[in-house]
Design a protein around this motif. Structure first.
Motif, PDB file in Angstrom:
ATOM      1  N   ASP A 144      67.859 -34.809  87.125  1.00 57.92           N
ATOM      2  CA  ASP A 144      67.738 -33.626  87.985  1.00 57.92           C
ATOM      3  C   ASP A 144      68.385 -32.460  87.247  1.00 57.92           C
ATOM      4  O   ASP A 144      69.492 -32.589  86.718  1.00 57.92           O
ATOM      5  N   ARG A 145      67.724 -31.307  87.187  1.00 56.56           N
ATOM      6  CA  ARG A 145      68.319 -30.169  86.460  1.00 56.56           C
ATOM      7  C   ARG A 145      69.647 -29.743  87.075  1.00 56.56           C
ATOM      8  O   ARG A 145      70.482 -29.122  86.421  1.00 56.56           O
ATOM      9  N   ARG A 146      69.854 -30.062  88.356  1.00 53.02           N
ATOM     10  CA  ARG A 146      71.113 -29.667  89.013  1.00 53.02           C
ATOM     11  C   ARG A 146      72.318 -30.448  88.470  1.00 53.02           C
ATOM     12  O   ARG A 146      73.444 -30.160  88.840  1.00 53.02           O
ATOM     13  N   LEU A 147      72.046 -31.410  87.588  1.00 50.22           N
ATOM     14  CA  LEU A 147      73.144 -32.129  86.936  1.00 50.22           C
ATOM     15  C   LEU A 147      73.929 -31.186  86.020  1.00 50.22           C
ATOM     16  O   LEU A 147      75.072 -31.448  85.672  1.00 50.22           O
ATOM     17  N   PHE A 148      73.286 -30.084  85.639  1.00 52.59           N
ATOM     18  CA  PHE A 148      73.932 -29.133  84.728  1.00 52.59           C
ATOM     19  C   PHE A 148      74.403 -27.896  85.485  1.00 52.59           C
ATOM     20  O   PHE A 148      74.203 -26.762  85.057  1.00 52.59           O
ATOM     21  N   GLY A 149      75.021 -28.154  86.628  1.00 55.88           N
ATOM     22  CA  GLY A 149      75.592 -27.071  87.419  1.00 55.88           C
ATOM     23  C   GLY A 149      76.982 -26.720  86.936  1.00 55.88           C
ATOM     24  O   GLY A 149      77.615 -27.441  86.154  1.00 55.88           O
ATOM     25  N   SER A 150      77.458 -25.572  87.414  1.00 58.35           N
ATOM     26  CA  SER A 150      78.844 -25.174  87.153  1.00 58.35           C
ATOM     27  C   SER A 150      79.422 -24.557  88.433  1.00 58.35           C
ATOM     28  O   SER A 150      78.854 -24.748  89.520  1.00 58.35           O
ATOM     29  N   PHE A 151      80.500 -23.825  88.299  1.00 58.78           N
ATOM     30  CA  PHE A 151      81.286 -23.480  89.483  1.00 58.78           C
ATOM     31  C   PHE A 151      82.013 -22.165  89.223  1.00 58.78           C
ATOM     32  O   PHE A 151      82.660 -22.015  88.179  1.00 58.78           O
ATOM     33  N   VAL A 152      81.869 -21.228  90.151  1.00 59.94           N
ATOM     34  CA  VAL A 152      82.623 -19.965  90.079  1.00 59.94           C
ATOM     35  C   VAL A 152      83.415 -19.834  91.378  1.00 59.94           C
ATOM     36  O   VAL A 152      82.834 -19.691  92.456  1.00 59.94           O
ATOM     37  N   GLU A 153      84.719 -19.896  91.264  1.00 53.96           N
ATOM     38  CA  GLU A 153      85.599 -19.805  92.436  1.00 53.96           C
ATOM     39  C   GLU A 153      86.356 -18.480  92.381  1.00 53.96           C
ATOM     40  O   GLU A 153      86.651 -17.967  91.293  1.00 53.96           O
ATOM     41  N   HIS A 154      86.714 -17.960  93.531  1.00 51.34           N
ATOM     42  CA  HIS A 154      87.628 -16.814  93.551  1.00 51.34           C
ATOM     43  C   HIS A 154      89.019 -17.355  93.220  1.00 51.34           C
ATOM     44  O   HIS A 154      89.796 -17.725  94.107  1.00 51.34           O
ATOM     45  N   LEU A 155      89.271 -17.450  91.956  1.00 49.05           N
ATOM     46  CA  LEU A 155      90.503 -18.058  91.445  1.00 49.05           C
ATOM     47  C   LEU A 155      90.795 -17.391  90.108  1.00 49.05           C
ATOM     48  O   LEU A 155      89.935 -17.415  89.216  1.00 49.05           O
ATOM     49  N   GLY A 156      91.961 -16.835  89.967  1.00 50.31           N
ATOM     50  CA  GLY A 156      92.341 -16.246  88.687  1.00 50.31           C
ATOM     51  C   GLY A 156      91.315 -15.224  88.223  1.00 50.31           C
ATOM     52  O   GLY A 156      90.957 -14.306  88.963  1.00 50.31           O
ATOM     53  N   ARG A 157      90.793 -15.440  86.999  1.00 52.85           N
ATOM     54  CA  ARG A 157      89.844 -14.486  86.419  1.00 52.85           C
ATOM     55  C   ARG A 157      88.416 -15.040  86.336  1.00 52.85           C
ATOM     56  O   ARG A 157      87.651 -14.647  85.470  1.00 52.85           O
ATOM     57  N   ALA A 158      88.086 -15.971  87.251  1.00 55.79           N
ATOM     58  CA  ALA A 158      86.725 -16.507  87.220  1.00 55.79           C
ATOM     59  C   ALA A 158      85.720 -15.439  87.646  1.00 55.79           C
ATOM     60  O   ALA A 158      84.678 -15.258  87.007  1.00 55.79           O
ATOM     61  N   VAL A 159      86.062 -14.729  88.735  1.00 56.52           N
ATOM     62  CA  VAL A 159      85.164 -13.669  89.217  1.00 56.52           C
ATOM     63  C   VAL A 159      85.535 -12.345  88.547  1.00 56.52           C
ATOM     64  O   VAL A 159      84.755 -11.797  87.753  1.00 56.52           O
ATOM     65  N   TYR A 160      86.739 -11.842  88.836  1.00 52.98           N
ATOM     66  CA  TYR A 160      87.125 -10.516  88.331  1.00 52.98           C
ATOM     67  C   TYR A 160      87.591 -10.616  86.882  1.00 52.98           C
ATOM     68  O   TYR A 160      88.503 -11.379  86.572  1.00 52.98           O
ATOM     69  N   THR A 161      86.931  -9.890  86.022  1.00 53.30           N
ATOM     70  CA  THR A 161      87.047  -9.918  84.551  1.00 53.30           C
ATOM     71  C   THR A 161      86.435 -11.198  83.945  1.00 53.30           C
ATOM     72  O   THR A 161      86.541 -11.441  82.757  1.00 53.30           O
ATOM     73  N   GLY A 162      85.800 -12.008  84.807  1.00 54.36           N
ATOM     74  CA  GLY A 162      85.043 -13.172  84.339  1.00 54.36           C
ATOM     75  C   GLY A 162      83.554 -12.821  84.414  1.00 54.36           C
ATOM     76  O   GLY A 162      83.029 -12.132  83.543  1.00 54.36           O
ATOM     77  N   VAL A 163      82.909 -13.243  85.527  1.00 54.51           N
ATOM     78  CA  VAL A 163      81.487 -12.864  85.655  1.00 54.51           C
ATOM     79  C   VAL A 163      81.332 -11.384  85.966  1.00 54.51           C
ATOM     80  O   VAL A 163      80.323 -10.759  85.621  1.00 54.51           O
ATOM     81  N   TYR A 164      82.347 -10.792  86.633  1.00 55.48           N
ATOM     82  CA  TYR A 164      82.214  -9.421  87.170  1.00 55.48           C
ATOM     83  C   TYR A 164      83.281  -8.522  86.586  1.00 55.48           C
ATOM     84  O   TYR A 164      84.475  -8.828  86.676  1.00 55.48           O
TER      85      TYR A 164
END
Ligand SMILES: O=[N+]([O-])c1ccc(O[C@@H]2O[C@@H](CO)[C@H](O)[C@H]2O)cc1
Length: 519
Positions: A28-48
């Motif tokens: 299943d292609r969903r086996l190659f999922g990942s995770f973005v949490e509002h934690l540290g710099r995952a969102v701010y200065t990470g993806v955004y």
């Protein structure tokens, strides 16, 4: 090859047997999922990061999005993690200037609410990534969960769907996969519950969510790790309330090298393998008792190497911080990357029962991608085995048989020296993944009676002995020293019909691609 238990030369080489008719299940292609949490710099200065030289018109970093595509990520879980268990999603929708910061107790960080449900889902949509959402079953319940499904997936004409439309998004997002909370068995979780409390709440929340949108799939929380004292009984109890409602039970596992015990660390894939077998057995036992034909599958929605016990001070010891603090920014070595590759071998070998998995996480927080605010984005060593597996593993996972000597580890008992997984697609394209956990080079016999096998390309990660250092320069050095193309002409040799040998470097992970067809 020397026998790692006795140091005596082994008489029998590890043998990996492949047959085109012995199949595990579809990858299943969903086996190659990942995770973005509002934690540290995952969102701010990470993806955004609005204002970053590569930011798009919505403030999302294009350099990170490009690396995310190169990584081969199919799906991203959001917004937590522990964060979700005290999240008020309504505070992070609508005009940004009217949103108020809130104190996230999970990570003791002031969350500015600049990115919320709409920003994330629109980013995922622009990037062609499937979203996987989690609802708060820690401090909230049925009402907020059903409202969020309506906000995301509802058609015009009801309160929450109309709020989405008023916020500028006409078309429903159609989010298909939903987590019923996060790690509710963990005492660290905000609103932690016992299995009965959680099972009842998950059943009621899930019921309401499906009444809003019957097309969604649900993930009920399993154990936070196999070491949890409630492991097993938790799955049994929770599934006794939710068996007919949910599609998946979650699994989370993080592995690390403890006290220099490389041998145990390199056997992490074996530990993951046993963990999956036990959760499958627990779920099937509930199904058997109910005389149900339904099979619950696994959403392995957090997995990675994380130096949790040895480097993380514990969330309760974090000071209250703001402005995207640097939390859990683990730096990875070539050794860590070999283990990540091997964990993917385990996941592929359970393709029949594990359709969904998320490498935790995507950016900056225990992540394959790192960034500097205003600066560059780069690949950690763990990026490579994930990207290569996501690129090469296609079609069906074969039921690979491995006959190899095993060695005894302090942490995980007996572990085979070699692990292997293989996939083949409808056109006969083969991908083969092999880990050598021993400190010696190993020659593996590939037996493929009744089928012809040829290898055209290969990539290899070898473990290093140096501590990992933060920064793009060190990551580039590890890449130069540990990650290389396999010299197929010298390391892979046909030994007549039905037999091929592959030479594996010590403590290494190898991916080979080629063709596999009935002779
Ligand atoms: O075993 N533990 O002590 C432990 C503690 C925290 C923990 O948190 C999980 O990992 C965090 C980082 O991905 C996610 O937010 C959460 O779901 C997972 C495991």
């Amino acid at each position: 090859m020397a026998d790692p238990r006795t140091d005596a030369p082994a008489t029998d080489r590890p043998r990996v047997t492949l047959h085109p008719d012995f199949r595990r299940g579809t990858v299943d292609r969903r086996l190659f999922g990942s995770f973005v949490e509002h934690l540290g710099r995952a969102v701010y200065t990470g993806v955004y990061e609005p204002g970053h030289p590569t930011a798009d018109q919505f403030g999302f970093r294009k350099d990170v999005a490009e690396l995310t595509h190169e990584l081969g990520v199919s799906m991203v879980r959001y917004p937590g993690g522990n964060f979700v268990s005290n999240y008020v999603w309504e505070d992070a929708v609508g005009p940004v200037e009217q949103r108020k910061p809130f104190l996230d107790l999970a990570w003791r960080t002031v969350e500015p609410n600049l990115v919320g449900t709409d920003e994330f889902l629109q980013w995922a949509e622009r990037e062609g990534i499937e979203p996987m959402m989690a609802v708060n079953l820690g401090t909230r319940g049925v009402d907020a969960a059903a409202a969020l499904v309506e906000y995301c997936n509802g058609e015009a004409g009801t309160r929450w769907a109309d709020l989405r439309i008023a916020n500028g998004r006409e078309k429903p997002y159609g989010v298909k996969l939903w987590c019923l909370g996060n790690e509710m068995d963990g005492p660290w979780q905000i609103g932690h519950k016992d299995a009965h409390e959680y099972g009842k709440l998950a059943a009621e929340a899930g019921k309401a969510m499906k009444l809003v949108d019957p097309s969604i799939s649900l993930v009920v929380c399993g154990s936070s790790s196999m070491q949890m004292p409630t492991f097993g009984e938790w799955e049994r109890t929770v599934l006794s309330y939710t068996y007919d409602l949910v599609d998946h039970v979650s699994m989370h596992a993080y592995y690390e090298e403890l006290e220099g015990d490389r041998a145990s660390f390199l056997a992490s894939g074996t530990a993951m393998d046993r963990f999956i077998d036990r959760v499958v057995a627990s779920a099937d036992a509930v199904g058997a008792q109910r005389r149900s034909d339904k099979k619950i599958t696994i959403s392995f929605d957090e997995w990675n190497v994380w130096y949790l016990q040895s480097r993380f001070p514990g969330e309760q010891n974090l000071p209250i911080q703001r402005d995207a603090p640097r939390i859990i920014e683990d730096v990875y070595s070539g050794l860590d990357a070999v283990v990540v590759g091997d964990l993917l071998v385990t996941l592929l070998n359970h393709a029949d029962r594990v359709p969904v998995a998320c490498l935790a996480q995507l950016v900056n927080v225990i992540a394959p991608i790192m960034t500097e605010p205003g600066g560059e984005a780069w690949r950690q060593p763990t990026f490579h085995p994930f990207a290569t597996t996501a690129r090469l593993a296609r079609g069906t996972a074969l039921d690979v048989r491995v006959d190899a000597p095993s060695y005894t580890t302090k942490q995980h008992g007996e572990a085979p020296v070699v692990s292997a997984a293989a996939t083949v697609d409808d056109d006969g394209a083969l991908a083969l993944f092999l880990t050598n956990r021993s400190a010696e080079p190993v020659e593996v016999d590939l037996a493929h009676v009744g089928a012809s096998l040829s290898v055209t390309e290969g990539w290899r990660m070898v473990a290093d002995h140096e501590p990992a250092v933060h920064g793009p320069e060190h990551a580039a050095k590890v890449e130069r020293e540990c990650w290389s193309q396999v010299d197929v002409a010298s390391d892979v040799a046909a030994r007549g019909a039905g037999s091929t040998t592959v030479r594996l470097a010590p403590e290494s992970w190898t991916a080979l691609s080629g063709t596999f067809a009935r002779a």
